[in-house]
Design an enzyme around this catalytic site. Structure first.
Site, PDB file in Angstrom:
ATOM      1  N   LEU A  34       0.828  -1.217   0.000  1.00  0.00           N
ATOM      2  CA  LEU A  34       0.000   0.000   0.000  1.00  0.00           C
ATOM      3  C   LEU A  34       0.859   1.263   0.000  1.00  0.00           C
ATOM      4  O   LEU A  34       1.897   1.331   0.657  1.00  0.00           O
ATOM      5  CB  LEU A  34      -0.922   0.003   1.225  1.00  0.00           C
ATOM      6  CG  LEU A  34      -1.868  -1.211   1.359  1.00  0.00           C
ATOM      7  CD1 LEU A  34      -2.813  -1.014   2.554  1.00  0.00           C
ATOM      8  CD2 LEU A  34      -2.669  -1.454   0.086  1.00  0.00           C
ATOM      9  N   HIS A  38      -3.308   4.188  -2.445  1.00  0.00           N
ATOM     10  CA  HIS A  38      -4.272   3.357  -1.707  1.00  0.00           C
ATOM     11  C   HIS A  38      -4.850   4.152  -0.526  1.00  0.00           C
ATOM     12  O   HIS A  38      -6.037   4.043  -0.219  1.00  0.00           O
ATOM     13  CB  HIS A  38      -3.603   2.095  -1.172  1.00  0.00           C
ATOM     14  CG  HIS A  38      -3.076   1.178  -2.251  1.00  0.00           C
ATOM     15  ND1 HIS A  38      -1.732   1.007  -2.471  1.00  0.00           N
ATOM     16  CD2 HIS A  38      -3.719   0.405  -3.148  1.00  0.00           C
ATOM     17  CE1 HIS A  38      -1.568   0.150  -3.470  1.00  0.00           C
ATOM     18  NE2 HIS A  38      -2.757  -0.223  -3.901  1.00  0.00           N
ATOM     19  N   GLN A  62      -4.568 -13.127 -12.064  1.00  0.00           N
ATOM     20  CA  GLN A  62      -4.442 -11.977 -12.965  1.00  0.00           C
ATOM     21  C   GLN A  62      -3.013 -11.772 -13.458  1.00  0.00           C
ATOM     22  O   GLN A  62      -2.722 -10.800 -14.139  1.00  0.00           O
ATOM     23  CB  GLN A  62      -4.998 -10.710 -12.318  1.00  0.00           C
ATOM     24  CG  GLN A  62      -4.200 -10.156 -11.145  1.00  0.00           C
ATOM     25  CD  GLN A  62      -4.933  -9.016 -10.463  1.00  0.00           C
ATOM     26  OE1 GLN A  62      -5.877  -9.202  -9.711  1.00  0.00           O
ATOM     27  NE2 GLN A  62      -4.513  -7.782 -10.720  1.00  0.00           N
ATOM     28  N   GLY A 149      -8.643   2.868  -8.131  1.00  0.00           N
ATOM     29  CA  GLY A 149      -7.861   4.007  -8.614  1.00  0.00           C
ATOM     30  C   GLY A 149      -8.053   4.200 -10.116  1.00  0.00           C
ATOM     31  O   GLY A 149      -8.047   3.223 -10.873  1.00  0.00           O
ATOM     32  N   GLN A 150      -8.181   5.461 -10.528  1.00  0.00           N
ATOM     33  CA  GLN A 150      -8.312   5.758 -11.967  1.00  0.00           C
ATOM     34  C   GLN A 150      -7.025   5.421 -12.720  1.00  0.00           C
ATOM     35  O   GLN A 150      -7.030   5.300 -13.936  1.00  0.00           O
ATOM     36  CB  GLN A 150      -8.654   7.233 -12.137  1.00  0.00           C
ATOM     37  CG  GLN A 150      -8.873   7.648 -13.586  1.00  0.00           C
ATOM     38  CD  GLN A 150      -8.595   9.103 -13.809  1.00  0.00           C
ATOM     39  OE1 GLN A 150      -9.222   9.951 -13.151  1.00  0.00           O
ATOM     40  NE2 GLN A 150      -7.677   9.438 -14.705  1.00  0.00           N
ATOM     41  N   VAL A 178      -3.034   9.476  -7.896  1.00  0.00           N
ATOM     42  CA  VAL A 178      -2.147  10.187  -6.965  1.00  0.00           C
ATOM     43  C   VAL A 178      -0.729  10.105  -7.543  1.00  0.00           C
ATOM     44  O   VAL A 178      -0.302   9.037  -7.998  1.00  0.00           O
ATOM     45  CB  VAL A 178      -2.201   9.566  -5.554  1.00  0.00           C
ATOM     46  CG1 VAL A 178      -1.239  10.281  -4.605  1.00  0.00           C
ATOM     47  CG2 VAL A 178      -3.630   9.640  -5.012  1.00  0.00           C
TER      48      VAL A 178
HETATM   49  O1  PAF Z   1      -5.821  -2.996  -8.721  1.00  0.00           O
HETATM   50  C1  PAF Z   1      -5.482  -3.983  -8.035  1.00  0.00           C
HETATM   51  O2  PAF Z   1      -4.716  -3.860  -7.079  1.00  0.00           O
HETATM   52  C2  PAF Z   1      -6.015  -5.359  -8.392  1.00  0.00           C
HETATM   53  O3  PAF Z   1      -6.102  -5.517  -9.770  1.00  0.00           O
HETATM   54  C3  PAF Z   1      -7.343  -5.687  -7.697  1.00  0.00           C
HETATM   55  C4  PAF Z   1      -8.457  -4.765  -8.149  1.00  0.00           C
HETATM   56  C5  PAF Z   1      -7.176  -5.590  -6.191  1.00  0.00           C
HETATM   57  C6  PAF Z   1      -7.761  -7.114  -8.042  1.00  0.00           C
HETATM   58  O4  PAF Z   1      -6.806  -8.035  -7.638  1.00  0.00           O
END
Ligand code: PAF
Length: 289
Positions: A34, A38, A62, A149-150, A178
């Protein structure tokens, strides 16, 4: 701040939190490591909701083969401290087995078309993994609002489409990018950059600023905006000469909802760039005024 490890406990907490009329649960999904970006999401959730959960889960589905899943920065103690300081009530930190009880992953959420555009084109399967884990988090936490976040603008589009298509009752809130004082968009992956790479990484935000200033002067032809961003990258490559490579992945002007290219920069269009700085892939964008 309470640390919750299971889906059942998170759901129990969420339902208890919302049992009083007027209460609202906000969820901030994260993969940890973070930073101030965040923190701004947690503050936005705190301002808009009575109860806030931050999820911390490095989602294996992912990441593509050869990507940085195993070396993605992990800093649990520092993350707990930041989430607590910013006012989160709960940190949801499940194991991989808890979120993927039948292995990663037997059921996927696939956003046809949209999921293969921008970052989805360069990272096949990435948005399928994102949509799948976000769906799991929304089902577990049942939040009134979820905050993203954008900076990950294509991710926001994918999540919004999924929420609309599957009928989740959660409002998706996109919060502003940010930046460090020199303009670099905050990202957990900035931690990978050497000093030489960090200097080159500023090319992304310079390209974005160049486009914003052209639009402010009245230029709205997509080709011209893309050429201007491309020029910023070419100039950076010439100026830096040798050293870590700067390689464009994409420069695109798209509709933010569909991620399809548009020829003219109408208000609300997304101008986005992705580039490799050395081995690190970074992204940046602006929503045009
Ligand atoms: O943006 C992220 O940190 C990730 O893609 C998320 C949305 C937490 C999904 O794992």
């Amino acid at each position: 701040m309470q640390i919750i490890r299971t889906v059942d406990d998170l759901r129990r907490w969420s339902r208890a939190s919302r049992s009083t009329p007027g209460n609202m649960v906000g969820l901030v999904p994260t993969m940890g490591a973070l930073h101030a970006g965040h923190a701004s999401l947690i503050r936005a959730a705190r301002d808009a909701c009575t109860h806030v959960a931050v999820s911390l889960f490095v989602n294996p589905t992912q990441f593509g083969p050869g990507e940085d899943y195993s070396r993605y920065p992990r800093s649990f103690d520092a993350d707990c401290a930041l989430a607590e300081r910013e006012g989160a009530d709960v940190l949801f930190a499940p194991s991989v087995d808890e979120l993927y009880p039948n292995g990663p992953a037997s059921t996927f959420v696939d956003i046809a078309g949209l999921g293969d555009r921008l970052d989805g084109a360069s990272r096949p399967g990435h948005f399928r993994g994102v949509a799948t884990v976000v769906a799991k988090l929304l089902i577990a936490a049942e939040p009134d609002r979820a905050f993203f976040g954008q900076k990950d603008a294509a991710q926001v589009a994918v999540v919004r489409r999924m929420v609309a298509d599957l009928g989740f009752a959660t409002e998706i809130v996109a919060c502003p990018i940010v930046r460090d004082a020199d303009g670099l968009a905050l990202s957990s992956r900035n931690a990978y950059l050497s000093p030489a790479e960090r200097a080159r990484a500023l090319t992304l935000s310079r390209a974005i600023r160049a486009v914003e200033s052209l639009v402010a002067q009245g230029e709205c032809r997509g080709q011209m905006l893309i050429a201007s961003a491309d020029g910023v990258f070419s100039d950076a490559c010439s100026a830096f000469g040798s050293g870590p490579e700067i390689r464009i992945d994409y420069i695109a002007l798209v509709d933010w909802a569909t991620l399809l290219p548009v020829e003219t920069a109408a208000p609300g269009a997304l101008f986005a760039v992705a580039a490799y700085i050395g081995a690190t892939r970074l992204i940046d964008n602006t929503i045009l005024k």
